[in-house]
Each structure stands twice: as C-alpha cells, then as structure tokens.
Design a protein around this motif. Sequence first.
Motif, PDB file in Angstrom:
ATOM      1  N   LEU A 255       0.830  -1.209   0.000  1.00 31.29           N
ATOM      2  CA  LEU A 255       0.000   0.000   0.000  1.00 31.29           C
ATOM      3  C   LEU A 255       0.861   1.255   0.000  1.00 31.29           C
ATOM      4  O   LEU A 255       0.563   2.225  -0.707  1.00 31.29           O
ATOM      5  N   ARG A 256       1.933   1.245   0.775  1.00 33.26           N
ATOM      6  CA  ARG A 256       2.822   2.403   0.788  1.00 33.26           C
ATOM      7  C   ARG A 256       3.466   2.612  -0.581  1.00 33.26           C
ATOM      8  O   ARG A 256       3.599   3.753  -1.051  1.00 33.26           O
ATOM      9  N   GLY A 257       3.883   1.512  -1.205  1.00 34.25           N
ATOM     10  CA  GLY A 257       4.469   1.636  -2.531  1.00 34.25           C
ATOM     11  C   GLY A 257       3.483   2.184  -3.541  1.00 34.25           C
ATOM     12  O   GLY A 257       3.811   3.066  -4.342  1.00 34.25           O
ATOM     13  N   LEU A 258       2.241   1.689  -3.513  1.00 32.49           N
ATOM     14  CA  LEU A 258       1.221   2.163  -4.444  1.00 32.49           C
ATOM     15  C   LEU A 258       0.850   3.615  -4.178  1.00 32.49           C
ATOM     16  O   LEU A 258       0.624   4.384  -5.123  1.00 32.49           O
ATOM     17  N   TRP A 259       0.791   3.995  -2.896  1.00 28.57           N
ATOM     18  CA  TRP A 259       0.500   5.384  -2.568  1.00 28.57           C
ATOM     19  C   TRP A 259       1.599   6.309  -3.093  1.00 28.57           C
ATOM     20  O   TRP A 259       1.326   7.386  -3.638  1.00 28.57           O
ATOM     21  N   GLY A 260       2.839   5.918  -2.916  1.00 20.96           N
ATOM     22  CA  GLY A 260       3.945   6.735  -3.417  1.00 20.96           C
ATOM     23  C   GLY A 260       3.923   6.855  -4.932  1.00 20.96           C
ATOM     24  O   GLY A 260       4.097   7.951  -5.483  1.00 20.96           O
ATOM     25  N   PHE A 261       3.701   5.725  -5.605  1.00 18.35           N
ATOM     26  CA  PHE A 261       3.620   5.746  -7.064  1.00 18.35           C
ATOM     27  C   PHE A 261       2.444   6.604  -7.528  1.00 18.35           C
ATOM     28  O   PHE A 261       2.566   7.397  -8.470  1.00 18.35           O
ATOM     29  N   GLY A 262       1.295   6.456  -6.869  1.00 21.13           N
ATOM     30  CA  GLY A 262       0.121   7.239  -7.243  1.00 21.13           C
ATOM     31  C   GLY A 262       0.327   8.726  -7.048  1.00 21.13           C
ATOM     32  O   GLY A 262      -0.120   9.542  -7.869  1.00 21.13           O
ATOM     33  N   LEU A 263       1.048   9.083  -5.977  1.00 20.95           N
ATOM     34  CA  LEU A 263       1.319  10.502  -5.732  1.00 20.95           C
ATOM     35  C   LEU A 263       2.204  11.088  -6.821  1.00 20.95           C
ATOM     36  O   LEU A 263       1.943  12.193  -7.332  1.00 20.95           O
ATOM     37  N   VAL A 264       3.266  10.361  -7.194  1.00 19.92           N
ATOM     38  CA  VAL A 264       4.147  10.841  -8.259  1.00 19.92           C
ATOM     39  C   VAL A 264       3.385  10.959  -9.570  1.00 19.92           C
ATOM     40  O   VAL A 264       3.532  11.945 -10.310  1.00 19.92           O
TER      41      VAL A 264
END
Length: 251
Positions: free
Chosen positions: A25-34
């Motif tokens: 989830l943290r990885g997806l959140w970071g990718f989504g933010l970028v």
Amino acid sequence: MTAEVPDDEQRPLISHLLELRMRLLRGLWGFGLVLLLLLPFANRLYAWLAQPLLAKLPKGGQLIATQVAAPFFTPMKLALVTALMLAMPWLLYQLWAFVAPGLYRREKRLALPLLVSALLLFYAGCAFAYFLVLPTVFGFLARITPEGVAMMTDISAYLDFVLVLFLAFGLAFELPVALVILALLGWVTPDQLREGRGYAIVGIFIIAAVVTPPDVISQLLLAIPMCLLYEAGILAARILAPAGGQRDDLA
C-alpha cells in the motif's frame, strides 16, 4: 479430523502478511502521488522526449497522430512510465524493508549496494540512450531518408520506439551487477569471466544487433559500453566474490 495450527505458529505468518500489505500500500500510494503530480505536465514530458527527433527533422518537421485518441493517451502513457521510474527508489525501499529482516548481516552488506547500483546503472543507461543514442540514430535516419519523402513519425510509434531503447540500454547497463551476482552465487568465477571474454564480446555484438535499429552506429553505441561494463563486472566480481563465498550464521 483436521489438525489445527497452533496460534503461536499462525501469528508470524499473519504478521508477515500484514506487513506485506502495508508495504504494498505504501508503494502504491507513493507511485500514485508521483503520477498525480506528473499528469498536468504530460504534454511537456512528451515534448521533451520528442526533442531528439524534432531536432534532426528538416525545418517545419513534426510528429503526427494517426489515431483519434493518441494525443491524449500517448502523453498519459509517458507520464505513467515516468512516474514508475521516478517512484522506483521508493518501491525498492519498500521491498528492501520487507525482506531485509530475513537476511544475514553479510547478505545485507552486499545486497543493498547491489540494489542501489542496479538502480543507478539503469538510470545511467536511459540517460545514455536519450542524450547520445537517440540524437545519433535520428540523425542517421534523417540523412538516409530518400529525397521527396517526409519523415513524419506517429507519436505512439515514437514513444514505443524510445521506450524500447530505454529498456534495452537500461538493462544492458545492469551487466556488472549481473556478473557480480553470478560470482557471489558461485555459478562463475572472475577467472572464468576473464577467460570467456571473447565469447562475451561476440554475444554482446549479437545482442546489440538485435535490440538496436539496423545501423552500425547505434549497434556500436550499445556494444562498446557493454564491453566496458563487462570488464567492470569482472573487476567488481574479483573484489566481492571472495567475501561473498562466506556466510554469517547470525542474522
């Protein structure tokens, strides 16, 4: 009658699954933010990516869109790929944070530099392709275009072509890391790599001929750096392989 798994054996598995979910989830959140930050600049990103070709076209030359929705979806695709590349350090950090507790101390000391080196080498390969290979290739193609033929490339085809080159050069620049890993696993030795240099050079030129456009210049631009990286891999394997053959018993 089915045997029940004791609670104290279930808890470690559940805790690992919960941590894996948290890291994903943290990885997806970071990718989504970028990605969210890049979307407003998708057209600018594509204009920047198109510069190596536009700079070699005759005055007034331009890219074209042969599909109705291509002007919208092609920059979005580029923004998606760019977001993935920019978020890769964060994604790899989440992966490292999940697997690191299960590694031995020596494995941690070796794995982290290899992971960072692999990421930096991939970026270096993409930069090499953009700043040196693409201008050279497009300059060659512009020179050999028959008289009376307008070189007008579709924006989707151009993006696919450039992404393939980025992937090819990015992976090619991973060669030293791959050699070091093979040496650390004991599958090859630095002496074997040195003795097989001739076969490796032939294989490198074959790979360069397959993955690059059909011109000698672009093939050399991939083959020569790969030969140099092969030598760097031998040197790195000679330094690290002896230490990698020993394994600590303590985590």
